[in-house]
Write an enzyme that holds these catalytic residues in place. Sequence first.
Site, PDB file in Angstrom:
ATOM      1  N   CYS A 290      -7.384 -19.374  30.633  1.00 26.89           N
ATOM      2  CA  CYS A 290      -6.071 -18.862  31.033  1.00 26.89           C
ATOM      3  C   CYS A 290      -5.956 -17.335  30.932  1.00 26.89           C
ATOM      4  O   CYS A 290      -6.546 -16.647  31.743  1.00 26.89           O
ATOM      5  CB  CYS A 290      -5.023 -19.582  30.202  1.00 26.89           C
ATOM      6  SG  CYS A 290      -3.512 -19.846  31.092  1.00 26.89           S
TER       7      CYS A 290
ATOM      8  N   GLY B 119      -2.730 -17.003  26.242  1.00 30.21           N
ATOM      9  CA  GLY B 119      -1.710 -16.123  25.662  1.00 30.21           C
ATOM     10  C   GLY B 119      -1.107 -15.286  26.768  1.00 30.21           C
ATOM     11  O   GLY B 119      -0.939 -15.762  27.880  1.00 30.21           O
TER      12      GLY B 119
ATOM     13  N   ARG C 126      -1.568 -14.501  38.732  1.00 33.12           N
ATOM     14  CA  ARG C 126      -0.940 -14.897  37.466  1.00 33.12           C
ATOM     15  C   ARG C 126       0.258 -15.802  37.720  1.00 33.12           C
ATOM     16  O   ARG C 126       0.920 -15.700  38.735  1.00 33.12           O
ATOM     17  CB  ARG C 126      -0.484 -13.662  36.693  1.00 33.12           C
ATOM     18  CG  ARG C 126      -1.630 -12.783  36.248  1.00 33.12           C
ATOM     19  CD  ARG C 126      -1.113 -11.609  35.429  1.00 33.12           C
ATOM     20  NE  ARG C 126      -0.405 -12.084  34.248  1.00 33.12           N
ATOM     21  CZ  ARG C 126       0.579 -11.405  33.654  1.00 33.12           C
ATOM     22  NH1 ARG C 126       0.968 -10.254  34.126  1.00 33.12           N
ATOM     23  NH2 ARG C 126       1.158 -11.909  32.578  1.00 33.12           N
TER      24      ARG C 126
ATOM     25  N   ILE D 185      -0.765 -24.185  31.433  1.00 35.15           N
ATOM     26  CA  ILE D 185       0.378 -23.559  30.761  1.00 35.15           C
ATOM     27  C   ILE D 185       0.613 -22.185  31.382  1.00 35.15           C
ATOM     28  O   ILE D 185      -0.171 -21.261  31.158  1.00 35.15           O
ATOM     29  CB  ILE D 185       0.133 -23.437  29.239  1.00 35.15           C
ATOM     30  CG1 ILE D 185      -0.184 -24.817  28.634  1.00 35.15           C
ATOM     31  CG2 ILE D 185       1.344 -22.803  28.557  1.00 35.15           C
ATOM     32  CD1 ILE D 185      -0.589 -24.776  27.171  1.00 35.15           C
ATOM     33  N   ARG D 186       1.652 -22.085  32.187  1.00 36.26           N
ATOM     34  CA  ARG D 186       1.923 -20.837  32.931  1.00 36.26           C
ATOM     35  C   ARG D 186       0.600 -20.258  33.442  1.00 36.26           C
ATOM     36  O   ARG D 186       0.281 -19.088  33.251  1.00 36.26           O
ATOM     37  CB  ARG D 186       2.665 -19.827  32.056  1.00 36.26           C
ATOM     38  CG  ARG D 186       4.024 -20.338  31.572  1.00 36.26           C
ATOM     39  CD  ARG D 186       4.840 -19.284  30.849  1.00 36.26           C
ATOM     40  NE  ARG D 186       4.059 -18.469  29.935  1.00 36.26           N
ATOM     41  CZ  ARG D 186       3.653 -18.861  28.733  1.00 36.26           C
ATOM     42  NH1 ARG D 186       3.937 -20.063  28.293  1.00 36.26           N
ATOM     43  NH2 ARG D 186       2.976 -18.044  27.976  1.00 36.26           N
TER      44      ARG D 186
ATOM     45  N   GLU E 253      -9.493 -26.783  25.570  1.00 37.23           N
ATOM     46  CA  GLU E 253      -9.472 -26.875  24.098  1.00 37.23           C
ATOM     47  C   GLU E 253      -8.327 -27.766  23.605  1.00 37.23           C
ATOM     48  O   GLU E 253      -8.331 -28.213  22.466  1.00 37.23           O
ATOM     49  CB  GLU E 253      -9.405 -25.476  23.474  1.00 37.23           C
ATOM     50  CG  GLU E 253      -8.050 -24.788  23.447  1.00 37.23           C
ATOM     51  CD  GLU E 253      -7.626 -24.169  24.781  1.00 37.23           C
ATOM     52  OE1 GLU E 253      -8.225 -24.501  25.820  1.00 37.23           O
ATOM     53  OE2 GLU E 253      -6.671 -23.371  24.774  1.00 37.23           O
TER      54      GLU E 253
ATOM     55  N   HIS F  64      -6.511 -25.630  29.970  1.00 36.17           N
ATOM     56  CA  HIS F  64      -6.843 -25.517  28.542  1.00 36.17           C
ATOM     57  C   HIS F  64      -7.715 -26.675  28.063  1.00 36.17           C
ATOM     58  O   HIS F  64      -7.205 -27.621  27.461  1.00 36.17           O
ATOM     59  CB  HIS F  64      -5.540 -25.451  27.720  1.00 36.17           C
ATOM     60  CG  HIS F  64      -4.827 -24.150  27.858  1.00 36.17           C
ATOM     61  ND1 HIS F  64      -4.995 -23.105  26.975  1.00 36.17           N
ATOM     62  CD2 HIS F  64      -3.986 -23.711  28.807  1.00 36.17           C
ATOM     63  CE1 HIS F  64      -4.273 -22.077  27.367  1.00 36.17           C
ATOM     64  NE2 HIS F  64      -3.641 -22.414  28.474  1.00 36.17           N
TER      65      HIS F  64
HETATM   66  N1  GLN Z   1       0.815 -16.492  32.030  1.00 34.86           N
HETATM   67  C1  GLN Z   1      -0.120 -15.905  31.120  1.00 34.86           C
HETATM   68  C2  GLN Z   1      -0.612 -14.560  31.622  1.00 34.86           C
HETATM   69  O1  GLN Z   1      -0.335 -14.213  32.724  1.00 34.86           O
HETATM   70  C3  GLN Z   1      -1.285 -16.823  30.861  1.00 34.86           C
HETATM   71  C4  GLN Z   1      -0.799 -18.113  30.226  1.00 34.86           C
HETATM   72  C5  GLN Z   1      -1.770 -18.743  29.277  1.00 34.86           C
HETATM   73  O2  GLN Z   1      -2.722 -18.122  28.821  1.00 34.86           O
HETATM   74  N2  GLN Z   1      -1.497 -19.971  28.904  1.00 34.86           N
HETATM   75  O3  GLN Z   1      -1.274 -13.848  30.932  1.00 34.86           O
END
Ligand code: GLN
Length: 184
Positions: A79, A47, A113, A140-141, A179, A177
């Site tokens: 993440c 998230g 990050r 994911i990011r 999951e 991830h």
């Molecule tokens: N980019 C998000 C952060 O810096 C982490 C991304 C993720 O949890 N998929 O918090």
Amino acid sequence: MQVGVLAVQGAFAEMEAYWREEGADVFEIRQLADLGRPMDLLALPGGESTVQGKLLNDLGLFAPIKERILGGLPVFATCAGLILLAEKIDDPGRRDATRPEKWFGVLPVAVKRNAYGRQLGSFTTRGDFDGKHDFPMTFIRAPAITDVLSDEVKVLSTFSGKPTSVRWRNITAFTWHPELNATA
Ligand code: GLN
């Protein structure tokens, strides 16, 4: 097994589905009362770590959860969850803007990050994990683990020469991830 999934923001539904698939009894942690339930494992989903950090503080969940983690409760984090756990957030120049108001800071790693780019930073690759080759890893990011700050940290997977998942004492944490691809 009773798994508590932090459900204040982000990809908690995916985390819940994963643990149900694994046969666990899953419950959501949204407020202090939820921490009264028996819990064998705490799952911290992906998230936005800044938002999660703020909500944890606003909801009064931050200190009691940190205490449980330090007390040895097994933690599974992906993440944003990893970012909340990391001892150091390597974000030069934007320190105040990008740090959660408070973060757990218990896992001896440094993370950066959005290390693979903010917009186009989502991709799947394959690598070695858990004795398997070609294990799918979806980023994911995602943050990168830029430094490991203790000899006790065990690196479980790497990508481009950097650790992407680690285990330390009661904590297992991923920049990707697991999951999402567990059965792929
Ligand atoms: N980019 C998000 C952060 O810096 C982490 C991304 C993720 O949890 N998929 O918090």
